[in-house]
Design an enzyme around this catalytic site. Structure first.
Site, short mmCIF file in Angstrom:
data_model
loop_
_atom_site.label_atom_id
_atom_site.label_comp_id
_atom_site.label_asym_id
_atom_site.label_seq_id
_atom_site.Cartn_x
_atom_site.Cartn_y
_atom_site.Cartn_z
N CYS A 107 45.63 20.33 88.59
CA CYS A 107 45.83 19.17 89.64
C CYS A 107 46.91 18.54 88.84
O CYS A 107 46.81 18.27 87.99
CB CYS A 107 44.76 17.86 89.02
N CYS A 120 47.83 15.39 88.73
CA CYS A 120 47.40 14.39 87.55
C CYS A 120 47.89 14.99 85.50
O CYS A 120 47.86 14.10 84.90
CB CYS A 120 45.59 15.31 86.85
N ASP A 121 48.86 16.37 86.31
CA ASP A 121 48.54 16.75 84.77
C ASP A 121 50.42 17.37 84.81
O ASP A 121 50.86 17.58 83.58
CB ASP A 121 48.60 18.17 85.00
#
Ligand code: NAP
Length: 316
Positions: free
Chosen positions: A140, A143-144
């Protein structure tokens, strides 16, 4: 042991992505007693997208923002929902034909179900992938991605997800490689064109063979599928974006018809071959797009309404 018994739901929607949230909204607005059960939190795969440009009404919207808007609307419509509530099994009750759904919160009973469980991340299945997940390997970018500001990254895959993630990452990383197993991308032309205008380097005709590192990932071994030549690429992070596999295991015991990939066959009314069981979104055999998932969710709820109330048409 169960800690709660909820009986007499008319419609239970399983899965809280765009298909499930739309089905629950329509179910509630039609006056069906509707419950949505989500194993994680509401949002679905759309919530992980760095940017969506093909959902009508928005030139550009961050996936999480679109998911939050759907969630707000779901609450307004009066559908009930429970997050962190995985449905572990479903059986059909012999006397009534209703569905009994086992969860850790107790057993839910429904006259009809919409399954909208989407898909799970497809993995490469090569050495080091699991070991370095969370230690440089991610599924993701939204997200990261921010953890890798200024770093060297590889995105693996050539579909819309890979290209959209590469576009996002190329704005914050020092260097982005896109590693694709063929010599043409699968992604829509519009996003391909945007990628070609960035500094991202596309490594055509390559597959990843191994992930290496110590505490954190440090490099990957890639192979040219045409020449068989291998080489090591030093990177700080890898984003695996290979598409998804349908989360349809739950309804397999009900003998729901599926294709060989496990995607559920649903007709134009989102009916499956099991009476009272409707399917919508990425778990269905068909086009995987947020707008399609939402549309299928609406149709599935409409069909569930007709099934439950034994009427020819739903409210108009
Ligand atoms: P996808 O379209 O299935 O693409 C997966 C990519 O990964 C393909 O390029 C595929 O290569 C590659 N791949 C798969 N398995 C591989 C393996 N084992 N080794 C190496 N490469 C592998 O998946 P996606 O990009 O996640 O998109 C899924 C669906 O969601 C699509 O229908 C897409 O249009 C949709 N989507 C929509 C939006 C939106 O509406 N805004 C955003 C993102 C995604 P090949 O090309 O060689 O098969």
């Amino acid at each position: 042991m169960t800690d709660e018994i909820d009986l007499n739901w008319e419609l239970i929607v399983i899965g809280g992505g765009p298909a499930g949230m739309t089905a629950a909204m329509y179910g509630a607005r039609y006056g069906l007693k509707t419950m949505l059960l989500e194993s994680r939190v509401l949002g679905g795969a759309q919530a992980t997208s760095p940017g969506i440009e093909n959902y009508p009404g928005f030139n550009f919207i961050v996936g999480m923002d679109l998911a939050n808007k759907m969630k707000e609307q779901l609450k307004k419509c009066g559908a009930e929902y429970k997050e962190i509530t995985e449905v572990k099994s479903i059986k059909i009750l012999e006397d009534s034909g209703d569905f009994a759904l086992e969860t850790r919160r107790g057993e839910y009973i429904a006259k009809a179900i919409v399954i909208a469980t989407g898909g799970g991340h497809r993995k490469l299945g090569v050495p080091g992938e699991d070991e370095f997940t969370g230690r440089g390997v991610s599924f993701c970018a939204t997200c990261d991605g921010p953890l890798f500001r200024g770093k060297t990254l590889a995105v693996i895959g050539g579909g819309n997800t890979a290209v959209t993630e590469a576009l996002y990452l190329s704005e914050l990383a020092g260097k982005v490689y896109v590693i694709h197993r063929r010599d043409a991308l699968r992604a829509e032309k519009a996003v391909q064109d945007m990628l070609f205008r960035t500094d991202a380097e596309i490594v055509w005709d390559h597959i990843v063979k191994e992930f290496h590192g110590e505490q954190l990932i440090s490099d990957i071994l890639i192979e040219n599928v045409k020449s068989g030549e291998t080489r090591t690429l030093e990177i700080d992070g890898v984003f695996v974006a290979l598409g998804s596999d349908p989360e349809s295991k739950l309804v397999k015991p009900l003998e729901v018809k599926m294709n060989k990939r496990g995607e559920i066959f649903a007709d134009g009314e989102q009916k499956t071959n099991v009476p009272g069981l409707f399917a919508a979104g990425d778990v269905v055999d068909g086009m995987k797009q947020i707008v399609v998932a939402a549309g299928q969710g609406a149709v599935a709820a409409d069909s569930a309404y007709k099934y439950i109330r034994k009427e020819k048409t739903g409210p108009r």
